[in-house]
Design a protein around this motif. Sequence first.
Motif, short mmCIF file in Angstrom:
data_model
loop_
_atom_site.label_atom_id
_atom_site.label_comp_id
_atom_site.label_asym_id
_atom_site.label_seq_id
_atom_site.Cartn_x
_atom_site.Cartn_y
_atom_site.Cartn_z
N LEU A 146 0.85 -1.19 0.00
CA LEU A 146 0.00 0.00 0.00
C LEU A 146 0.89 1.24 0.00
O LEU A 146 1.71 1.45 0.89
CB LEU A 146 -0.90 0.01 1.24
N VAL A 147 0.72 2.09 -1.02
CA VAL A 147 1.48 3.32 -1.10
C VAL A 147 0.91 4.34 -0.12
O VAL A 147 -0.30 4.58 -0.08
CB VAL A 147 1.43 3.90 -2.52
N GLN A 148 1.78 4.92 0.70
CA GLN A 148 1.35 5.93 1.66
C GLN A 148 2.28 7.14 1.61
O GLN A 148 3.51 6.99 1.54
CB GLN A 148 1.32 5.37 3.08
N LEU A 149 1.68 8.31 1.66
CA LEU A 149 2.40 9.58 1.72
C LEU A 149 1.82 10.38 2.87
O LEU A 149 0.63 10.69 2.85
CB LEU A 149 2.23 10.37 0.41
N LEU A 150 2.65 10.70 3.86
CA LEU A 150 2.16 11.39 5.05
C LEU A 150 2.92 12.70 5.21
O LEU A 150 4.12 12.70 5.43
CB LEU A 150 2.35 10.52 6.29
N GLU A 151 2.18 13.79 5.11
CA GLU A 151 2.78 15.11 5.21
C GLU A 151 2.81 15.60 6.65
O GLU A 151 1.86 15.36 7.43
CB GLU A 151 2.00 16.13 4.36
N PHE A 152 3.86 16.35 6.97
CA PHE A 152 4.02 16.96 8.29
C PHE A 152 4.57 18.37 8.12
O PHE A 152 5.19 18.68 7.10
CB PHE A 152 5.02 16.15 9.13
N GLY A 153 4.34 19.19 9.12
CA GLY A 153 5.00 20.48 9.17
C GLY A 153 4.16 21.70 8.84
O GLY A 153 4.66 22.82 8.91
N GLY A 154 2.93 21.51 8.47
CA GLY A 154 2.08 22.66 8.20
C GLY A 154 1.82 23.48 9.44
O GLY A 154 2.08 23.03 10.57
#
Length: 120
Positions: free
Chosen positions: A1-9
Amino acid sequence: LVQLLEFGGGSVQARGSLTLSCETSGFTFSRSCVGWYRRPPGKDREGVAHIDTDGSTSYPSSVQGRFTVSRDNAKNTLYLQMNDLKPEDTAMYYCAAATRGKCYYGMDTFGKGTLVTISS
Protein backbone atom coordinates in the motif's frame (compact mmCIF):
# COMPACT_ATOMS: atom_id res chain seq x y z
CA LEU A 1 0.00 0.00 0.00
CA VAL A 2 1.48 3.32 -1.10
CA GLN A 3 1.35 5.93 1.66
CA LEU A 4 2.40 9.58 1.72
CA LEU A 5 2.16 11.39 5.05
CA GLU A 6 2.78 15.11 5.21
CA PHE A 7 4.02 16.96 8.29
CA GLY A 8 5.00 20.48 9.17
CA GLY A 9 2.08 22.66 8.20
CA GLY A 10 1.02 25.55 10.38
CA SER A 11 0.47 29.25 10.65
CA VAL A 12 3.27 31.76 10.23
CA GLN A 13 3.56 35.44 9.49
CA ALA A 14 4.57 36.80 6.11
CA ARG A 15 8.30 36.66 5.38
CA GLY A 16 8.60 33.70 7.74
CA SER A 17 9.78 30.20 6.97
CA LEU A 18 8.36 26.72 7.23
CA THR A 19 9.62 23.25 6.37
CA LEU A 20 7.30 20.50 5.23
CA SER A 21 8.22 16.83 5.22
CA CYS A 22 6.60 13.80 3.63
CA GLU A 23 7.23 10.30 4.88
CA THR A 24 6.57 7.64 2.25
CA SER A 25 6.18 3.89 2.07
CA GLY A 26 4.93 1.18 -0.24
CA PHE A 27 6.99 2.02 -3.33
CA THR A 28 10.62 2.41 -4.38
CA PHE A 29 11.18 6.01 -3.30
CA SER A 30 14.68 6.34 -4.75
CA ARG A 31 13.43 5.38 -8.22
CA SER A 32 10.44 7.70 -8.18
CA CYS A 33 9.91 11.33 -9.01
CA VAL A 34 8.33 13.09 -6.04
CA GLY A 35 7.07 16.57 -5.44
CA TRP A 36 4.74 19.02 -3.81
CA TYR A 37 1.44 20.50 -4.93
CA ARG A 38 -0.86 22.99 -3.29
CA ARG A 39 -4.49 24.05 -3.48
CA PRO A 40 -5.13 27.65 -2.40
CA PRO A 41 -8.60 28.43 -1.04
CA GLY A 42 -11.09 28.49 -3.91
CA LYS A 43 -8.50 27.67 -6.55
CA ASP A 44 -7.26 24.65 -8.50
CA ARG A 45 -4.38 22.49 -7.41
CA GLU A 46 -1.00 23.60 -8.74
CA GLY A 47 2.47 22.15 -8.81
CA VAL A 48 4.97 23.71 -6.40
CA ALA A 49 8.13 21.64 -6.78
CA HIS A 50 9.33 18.41 -8.34
CA ILE A 51 12.52 16.47 -7.75
CA ASP A 52 13.37 13.68 -10.12
CA THR A 53 15.29 10.48 -9.55
CA ASP A 54 18.55 12.15 -10.58
CA GLY A 55 18.01 15.02 -8.15
CA SER A 56 17.02 17.55 -10.78
CA THR A 57 14.40 20.00 -9.60
CA SER A 58 11.77 22.26 -11.09
CA TYR A 59 9.65 25.09 -9.69
CA PRO A 60 7.06 27.50 -11.03
CA SER A 61 8.05 31.14 -11.14
CA SER A 62 5.74 31.92 -8.21
CA VAL A 63 8.02 30.07 -5.77
CA GLN A 64 11.36 30.00 -7.59
CA GLY A 65 14.10 31.28 -5.30
CA ARG A 66 11.94 30.97 -2.18
CA PHE A 67 11.13 27.25 -2.03
CA THR A 68 13.62 24.38 -2.07
CA VAL A 69 12.66 20.74 -2.53
CA SER A 70 14.97 17.95 -1.38
CA ARG A 71 14.86 14.24 -0.82
CA ASP A 72 16.50 11.74 1.52
CA ASN A 73 16.43 8.40 -0.25
CA ALA A 74 17.77 6.60 2.82
CA LYS A 75 14.75 7.78 4.82
CA ASN A 76 12.20 7.65 1.97
CA THR A 77 11.36 11.23 2.87
CA LEU A 78 10.69 14.36 0.86
CA TYR A 79 11.12 17.92 2.13
CA LEU A 80 10.02 21.40 1.15
CA GLN A 81 11.85 24.35 2.65
CA MET A 82 9.74 27.48 2.24
CA ASN A 83 11.26 30.90 2.87
CA ASP A 84 10.00 34.46 2.54
CA LEU A 85 6.45 33.21 2.73
CA LYS A 86 3.62 35.37 1.39
CA PRO A 87 -0.10 35.40 2.14
CA GLU A 88 -0.72 34.00 -1.35
CA ASP A 89 1.22 30.88 -0.33
CA THR A 90 -1.68 29.99 1.95
CA ALA A 91 -2.94 26.59 0.78
CA MET A 92 -3.29 22.92 1.51
CA TYR A 93 0.03 21.37 0.53
CA TYR A 94 0.16 17.85 -0.84
CA CYS A 95 3.03 15.43 -1.27
CA ALA A 96 2.95 13.51 -4.55
CA ALA A 97 4.79 10.62 -6.17
CA ALA A 98 5.21 9.17 -9.64
CA THR A 99 5.49 5.58 -8.50
CA ARG A 100 6.21 4.38 -12.04
CA GLY A 101 9.49 6.28 -12.08
CA LYS A 102 10.67 9.57 -13.53
CA CYS A 103 8.68 12.78 -13.58
CA TYR A 104 7.52 12.37 -17.18
CA TYR A 105 5.28 9.52 -16.04
CA GLY A 106 3.24 12.02 -14.05
CA MET A 107 2.22 11.92 -10.42
CA ASP A 108 -0.15 9.07 -9.62
CA THR A 109 -0.35 9.21 -5.84
CA PHE A 110 -1.06 12.11 -3.47
CA GLY A 111 -1.07 12.48 0.29
CA LYS A 112 -3.94 13.91 2.30
CA GLY A 113 -2.27 17.26 2.72
CA THR A 114 -1.08 19.66 5.40
CA LEU A 115 -2.44 23.18 5.80
CA VAL A 116 -0.17 26.20 5.53
CA THR A 117 -1.58 29.59 6.52
CA ILE A 118 0.38 32.81 6.05
CA SER A 119 -0.82 35.97 7.74
CA SER A 120 0.13 39.46 6.62
